[in-house]
Design a protein around this motif. Structure first.
Motif, PDB file in Angstrom:
ATOM      1  N   ALA A 109      -2.956   8.392   8.057  1.00 28.68           N
ATOM      2  CA  ALA A 109      -2.614   8.138   6.654  1.00 28.68           C
ATOM      3  C   ALA A 109      -3.738   7.386   5.956  1.00 28.68           C
ATOM      4  CB  ALA A 109      -1.317   7.331   6.566  1.00 28.68           C
ATOM      5  N   ALA A 110      -3.993   7.787   4.729  1.00 26.32           N
ATOM      6  CA  ALA A 110      -4.852   7.002   3.844  1.00 26.32           C
ATOM      7  C   ALA A 110      -3.966   5.977   3.143  1.00 26.32           C
ATOM      8  CB  ALA A 110      -5.537   7.912   2.843  1.00 26.32           C
ATOM      9  N   LEU A 111      -4.392   4.714   3.139  1.00 26.89           N
ATOM     10  CA  LEU A 111      -3.620   3.631   2.535  1.00 26.89           C
ATOM     11  C   LEU A 111      -4.275   3.221   1.218  1.00 26.89           C
ATOM     12  CD1 LEU A 111      -2.970   1.436   5.724  1.00 26.89           C
ATOM     13  CD2 LEU A 111      -1.428   3.095   4.659  1.00 26.89           C
TER      14      LEU A 111
ATOM     15  N   VAL B  21      -3.743   4.973  11.606  1.00 22.64           N
ATOM     16  CA  VAL B  21      -3.595   6.053  12.604  1.00 22.64           C
ATOM     17  C   VAL B  21      -2.581   5.580  13.629  1.00 22.64           C
ATOM     18  CG1 VAL B  21      -4.745   7.448  14.342  1.00 22.64           C
ATOM     19  CG2 VAL B  21      -5.950   6.869  12.233  1.00 22.64           C
ATOM     20  N   SER B  22      -1.626   6.446  13.957  1.00 23.47           N
ATOM     21  CA  SER B  22      -0.555   6.042  14.864  1.00 23.47           C
ATOM     22  C   SER B  22      -0.256   7.134  15.882  1.00 23.47           C
ATOM     23  CB  SER B  22       0.721   5.700  14.082  1.00 23.47           C
ATOM     24  OG  SER B  22       1.179   6.833  13.367  1.00 23.47           O
TER      25      SER B  22
ATOM     26  N   ALA C 202       0.842  -1.191   0.000  1.00 28.77           N
ATOM     27  CA  ALA C 202       0.000   0.000   0.000  1.00 28.77           C
ATOM     28  C   ALA C 202       0.882   1.247   0.000  1.00 28.77           C
ATOM     29  CB  ALA C 202      -0.933   0.014   1.203  1.00 28.77           C
ATOM     30  N   VAL C 203       0.361   2.314  -0.602  1.00 32.32           N
ATOM     31  CA  VAL C 203       1.042   3.612  -0.605  1.00 32.32           C
ATOM     32  C   VAL C 203       0.314   4.536   0.366  1.00 32.32           C
ATOM     33  CG1 VAL C 203       1.627   5.633  -1.989  1.00 32.32           C
ATOM     34  CG2 VAL C 203       1.840   3.338  -2.971  1.00 32.32           C
ATOM     35  N   PRO C 204       1.010   5.070   1.382  1.00 28.33           N
ATOM     36  CA  PRO C 204       0.347   5.976   2.326  1.00 28.33           C
ATOM     37  C   PRO C 204       0.396   7.426   1.860  1.00 28.33           C
ATOM     38  CG  PRO C 204       2.556   5.507   3.089  1.00 28.33           C
ATOM     39  CD  PRO C 204       2.378   4.741   1.802  1.00 28.33           C
ATOM     40  N   ILE C 205      -0.655   8.146   2.159  1.00 31.30           N
ATOM     41  CA  ILE C 205      -0.676   9.603   2.023  1.00 31.30           C
ATOM     42  C   ILE C 205      -0.999  10.134   3.414  1.00 31.30           C
ATOM     43  CG2 ILE C 205      -1.730  11.583   0.884  1.00 31.30           C
ATOM     44  CD1 ILE C 205      -2.480   9.718  -1.414  1.00 31.30           C
TER      45      ILE C 205
END
Length: 327
Positions: free
Chosen positions: A289-291, A317-318, A268-271
């Protein structure tokens, strides 16, 4: 003859004596200092009414000269590495003192009473070249656009390159189920505007019930990301981050007629938007982040159905604590 001889000896007796302490051997002796005084006054001193004792010393703050006479004591200081400046200041001070003594002891003109004589002018204060040495230099800002000016050093160290170590909790949304807790950690390096990190993501094992049995999901993955500081307020920075998340997802079935275990790759690519405090040795980071999955993984059991169907976009979410060290 004896009286005349004694008078001659008194006239040639020097008006100045000098002592030099340990470390002040480079300071002038009496003969050299008398020579400097006579050069300043333009004539030799033959009838000084007072005698002077000059003591040169040296300590951690520099050189000092103590000038003592019957009228009092004076002290000069110089923080230079040599005694040259203090030598000049001492000679100037002695010259002024001798001129002042000469004015005070000069006889009055005949026929003029003492009450009619104008008072002698007060002696001018002795200039002390060492006075500037006692004051720490004041840094003046360079004019705008001027080259070569010294810039003020950053006290907070925000612009310095830092090594960071972060660890904390995370939540995965829409990857293996609607919500799954995880633990994350990463090692990073960066400066005022950019930073990069490589880390790991461990999914807390999940169990999905499906019909007569269940599916147990586990995943261990890693991430590479780079962040750009879009804004900053005080000790906080707002970053925009992206990179790649990759993991190995394993699902084991139990309670079915046929129980299999399947492994698949998750990409997955995070934004991501991140709020972080990284200026001090201890800080924090909150990220959302949106994955965008490069590969979607859905698990199903033949004859029973799909255990979970992942959406087109997931989320991470972290919240992590961050330790940082300047390099």
């Amino acid at each position: 003859m004896l009286a005349a001889s004694g008078t001659a000896a008194a006239q040639t007796e020097p008006f100045l004596s000098v002592t030099r302490g340990a470390g002040a051997e480079s300071c002038p002796d009496a003969a050299r200092l008398i020579e400097r005084v006579e050069q300043l006054r333009g004539r030799p001193e033959t009838g000084a009414s007072s005698s002077y004792l000059v003591d040169f010393t040296r300590d951690t703050d520099g050189f000092r000269a103590s000038i003592r006479s019957g009228s009092g004591a004076r002290e000069l200081r110089d923080r230079s590495r040599s005694c040259a400046g203090l030598e000049q200041a001492t000679a100037v001070t002695l010259a002024l003192l001798l001129d002042s003594d000469g004015q005070a002891s000069s006889p009055q003109e005949p026929g003029v009473e003492a009450r009619d004589a104008p008072p002698p002018a007060p002696p001018a204060p002795a200039p002390s070249p060492s006075a500037s040495a006692e004051r720490p230099p004041v840094a003046r800002p360079a004019p705008a656009g001027a080259g070569g000016g010294e810039r003020e050093a950053s006290t907070s160290g925000r612009g310095a390159t830092r090594l960071t170590l972060a660890a904390g909790a995370a939540g995965l949304f829409g990857v293996v189920r609607p919500f799954a807790p995880a633990l994350s950690a990463d090692l990073g390096i960066g400066g005022a505007r950019f930073r990069a990190a490589i880390g790991a993501l461990w999914l807390v094992p999940q169990t999905l019930e499906l019909g007569p049995g269940e599916l147990r999901e586990t995943m261990l993955g890693g991430a590479v990301r780079a962040c750009f500081a879009a804004a900053g307020v005080g000790g906080l920075r707002f970053d925009v981050c992206s990179g790649v998340h990759a993991g190995r997802l394993k699902v084991a079935a139990s309670g079915f007629t046929r129980n299999d275990a399947v492994e698949k790759t998750w990409l997955a690519v995070p934004i991501e938007l991140s709020l972080a405090s990284l200026a001090g040795p201890l800080g924090f980071e909150v990220g959302a982040a949106a994955l965008v999955p490069l590969r979607r993984n859905d698990f199903s059991v033949d004859g029973v159905g799909v255990a979970y169907r992942s959406p087109p976009v997931g989320a991470l979410v972290s919240l992590r604590g961050v330790g940082s060290w300047m390099l």
